[in-house]
Design an enzyme around this catalytic site. Structure first.
Site, PDB file in Angstrom:
ATOM      1  CD  GLU A  80      51.075   3.810   0.781  1.00 26.93           C
ATOM      2  OE1 GLU A  80      51.067   3.464   1.968  1.00 26.93           O
ATOM      3  OE2 GLU A  80      51.078   4.994   0.417  1.00 26.93           O
TER       4      GLU A  80
ATOM      5  CB  SER B  21      51.087   7.876  -1.075  1.00 21.79           C
ATOM      6  OG  SER B  21      52.007   8.784  -0.555  1.00 21.79           O
TER       7      SER B  21
ATOM      8  NE  ARG C 259      54.366   4.146   2.256  1.00 20.06           N
ATOM      9  CZ  ARG C 259      55.405   4.942   2.515  1.00 20.06           C
ATOM     10  NH1 ARG C 259      56.555   4.417   2.901  1.00 20.06           N
ATOM     11  NH2 ARG C 259      55.276   6.257   2.418  1.00 20.06           N
TER      12      ARG C 259
HETATM   13  N1  EPU Z   1      56.316  15.399  -7.259  1.00 22.68           N
HETATM   14  C1  EPU Z   1      55.807  16.156  -8.291  1.00 22.68           C
HETATM   15  N2  EPU Z   1      54.477  16.439  -8.302  1.00 22.68           N
HETATM   16  C2  EPU Z   1      53.638  16.000  -7.324  1.00 22.68           C
HETATM   17  C3  EPU Z   1      54.159  15.232  -6.266  1.00 22.68           C
HETATM   18  C4  EPU Z   1      55.514  14.945  -6.255  1.00 22.68           C
HETATM   19  O1  EPU Z   1      56.531  16.557  -9.192  1.00 22.68           O
HETATM   20  O2  EPU Z   1      52.451  16.307  -7.420  1.00 22.68           O
HETATM   21  C5  EPU Z   1      57.772  15.126  -7.222  1.00 22.68           C
HETATM   22  C6  EPU Z   1      58.447  15.972  -6.143  1.00 22.68           C
HETATM   23  O3  EPU Z   1      58.825  17.217  -6.614  1.00 22.68           O
HETATM   24  C7  EPU Z   1      59.647  15.122  -5.813  1.00 22.68           C
HETATM   25  C8  EPU Z   1      59.142  13.718  -5.988  1.00 22.68           C
HETATM   26  O4  EPU Z   1      58.004  13.791  -6.829  1.00 22.68           O
HETATM   27  O5  EPU Z   1      60.690  15.325  -6.740  1.00 22.68           O
HETATM   28  C9  EPU Z   1      58.827  13.031  -4.673  1.00 22.68           C
HETATM   29  O6  EPU Z   1      57.803  13.745  -3.987  1.00 22.68           O
HETATM   30  P1  EPU Z   1      57.706  13.779  -2.393  1.00 22.68           P
HETATM   31  O7  EPU Z   1      59.027  14.096  -1.804  1.00 22.68           O
HETATM   32  O8  EPU Z   1      56.560  14.630  -2.023  1.00 22.68           O
HETATM   33  O9  EPU Z   1      57.443  12.280  -1.983  1.00 22.68           O
HETATM   34  P2  EPU Z   1      56.531  11.139  -2.628  1.00 22.68           P
HETATM   35  O10 EPU Z   1      57.407  10.173  -3.326  1.00 22.68           O
HETATM   36  O11 EPU Z   1      55.446  11.757  -3.407  1.00 22.68           O
HETATM   37  C10 EPU Z   1      56.723   9.592  -0.527  1.00 22.68           C
HETATM   38  C11 EPU Z   1      55.783   8.779   0.310  1.00 22.68           C
HETATM   39  C12 EPU Z   1      55.019   9.689   1.284  1.00 22.68           C
HETATM   40  C13 EPU Z   1      56.042  10.375   2.180  1.00 22.68           C
HETATM   41  C14 EPU Z   1      57.012  11.173   1.285  1.00 22.68           C
HETATM   42  C15 EPU Z   1      58.138  11.773   2.069  1.00 22.68           C
HETATM   43  C16 EPU Z   1      55.162   6.851  -1.017  1.00 22.68           C
HETATM   44  C17 EPU Z   1      54.098   6.193  -1.826  1.00 22.68           C
HETATM   45  N3  EPU Z   1      54.858   8.050  -0.534  1.00 22.68           N
HETATM   46  O12 EPU Z   1      55.919  10.461  -1.319  1.00 22.68           O
HETATM   47  O13 EPU Z   1      54.199   8.872   2.099  1.00 22.68           O
HETATM   48  O14 EPU Z   1      55.417  11.245   3.097  1.00 22.68           O
HETATM   49  O15 EPU Z   1      57.630  10.283   0.308  1.00 22.68           O
HETATM   50  O16 EPU Z   1      59.019  10.769   2.491  1.00 22.68           O
HETATM   51  O17 EPU Z   1      56.230   6.269  -0.819  1.00 22.68           O
HETATM   52  C18 EPU Z   1      52.027   7.967   2.438  1.00 22.68           C
HETATM   53  O18 EPU Z   1      52.556   6.860   2.380  1.00 22.68           O
HETATM   54  O19 EPU Z   1      50.794   8.100   2.601  1.00 22.68           O
HETATM   55  C19 EPU Z   1      52.860   9.153   2.259  1.00 22.68           C
HETATM   56  C20 EPU Z   1      52.348  10.380   2.262  1.00 22.68           C
END
Ligand code: EPU
Length: 346
Positions: A333, A237, A163
């Site tokens: 972010e 995010s 990012r």
């Molecule tokens: N999780 C929770 N509770 C929540 C959200 C997430 O427990 O409310 C846990 C999930 O269960 C999982 C982990 O956190 O174990 C990761 O969650 P997720 O796969 O949804 O991905 P993220 O890390 O929350 C990142 C990106 C997203 C992207 C997704 C998929 C960042 C800041 N965000 O989210 O990007 O779509 O991975 O690759 O890196 C964005 O940048 O706007 C965005 C949506």
């Protein structure tokens, strides 16, 4: 085209109701050059606003806004195995993904449905479901906001990170991206390492997925977890996933054995901010008209008529609480803008 006293509601996906004194939109780089050169502007006197999908506006904007409105796509190079596609900055990112899907070009299907325009994609090196823009990125063209000169940045010069890019650091506020060039593959090459993709394909009953199936799976996952900015203002995010020392992580999992992590280097891991915020009990929390999304804690939403300040106050509370809980500092972010388009620190 130059407009005055513009409402910015439809220029930011958070749907914050505020205004800008001056907005200049262009469809060719020459028009932007002419605008810059006509008025010998300081680099700090204009700000670029693309699809507005990664900003939080906290005040009416006093500086002139530049809004790319060029939207062409063309294949500029083609071999039997690859193409280089040029996409103009004002094109909606997902329209480029659809173009790639229609022509069977591989590489950006996992980035389906990311809100925003093509010009903004390299600024924060958009990424999702195991793929980052930098993996297919070739170069970009931009206008120097001080001189009006047309300049080019190679992938290396963009200094991409998670990012992150040079445009969030040394080159911040100095350029307006006009075109991006991506190298896509004509040979099937799917990236399905992200667990949820495989799971969704299984649920869809697809055993040997093609390009369209992967895009469909990603669209399904996104729509089930992320609010649609058309109906609920948000900027995806709100925080980055923090990168912490492995030793520190080891001490944290003694207390929170379930805490997920992804390796980043030998001595660093990334921890999902969404998990931390969720664990700390913030899901669904409301502050005025701003709230934490109840399906994905990493996303802050505008319940309608929220001010940018309210969203910022909520983000501050969360950041302080996560530090108190886990000793981890979250960094936004999303760019939080003051009236001059300068970033406000939380
Ligand atoms: N999780 C929770 N509770 C929540 C959200 C997430 O427990 O409310 C846990 C999930 O269960 C999982 C982990 O956190 O174990 C990761 O969650 P997720 O796969 O949804 O991905 P993220 O890390 O929350 C990142 C990106 C997203 C992207 C997704 C998929 C960042 C800041 N965000 O989210 O990007 O779509 O991975 O690759 O890196 C964005 O940048 O706007 C965005 C949506």
């Amino acid at each position: 085209m130059l407009s005055h006293d513009i409402k910015l509601d439809s220029y930011n996906t958070f749907g914050i109701k505020t205004t800008a004194k001056v907005l200049f939109s262009f469809t060719t780089p020459e028009q932007l050059q002419e605008f810059i050169q006509s008025d010998k502007k300081d680099p700090g006197s204009v700000i670029v606003l693309g699809g507005g999908s990664n900003i939080l506006l906290t005040e009416p904007l006093e500086r002139a806004i530049i809004h790319p409105n060029n939207r062409d796509i063309e294949v500029v190079e083609e071999t039997t195995t690859e193409v280089v596609v040029r996409a103009e900055a004002g094109l909606v990112w997902d329209d480029l993904v659809h173009f790639a899907l229609d022509h069977q070009y591989y590489g950006i299907e996992n980035l389906s449905m990311i809100p925003g325009n093509c010009g903004a994609a390299p600024i924060q090196n958009i990424g999702a479901y195991g793929v980052e823009l930098c993996e297919v990125f070739e170069k970009l063209e931009a206008i120097d906001l001080q001189t009006g000169a047309l300049v080019s940045f190679s992938k290396q010069e963009c200094e991409f990170g998670y990012r992150d890019s040079v445009f969030k650091n040394q080159a911040k506020g100095l350029y307006c991206v006009t075109d991006i060039y991506l190298r896509l593959s004509k040979i099937p090459r799917l990236q399905m390492s992200y667990g949820a993709i495989q799971k969704t394909l299984d649920q869809m009953g697809v055993s040997s997925p093609d390009l369209g199936d992967v895009s469909k799976a990603v669209r399904h996952i996104r729509s089930s977890k992320l609010p649609d900015p058309e109906t609920t203002g948000n900027a995806g995010s709100f925080f980055k996933n923090p990168v912490i020392e492995t030793d520190f992580y080891q001490s944290l999992i003694k207390r929170w054995p379930e805490m997920p992590s992804y390796p980043v280097s030998e001595n660093k891991v990334k921890v999902p901010a969404g998990w931390l915020i969720d664990q700390a009990g913030w899901k669904g929390y409301r502050h005025g008209n701003a709230a934490v999304h109840d399906l994905q804690a990493l996303v802050l939403i505008n319940l309608g008529n929220s001010s940018g300040r309210e969203v910022m106050e909520l983000a501050k509370k969360i950041r302080m609480d996560i530090y108190e809980h886990f000793g981890i500092r979250l960094e936004p972010e999303v760019n939080i803008w003051d009236r001059c388009g300068r970033n406000i620190e939380l």
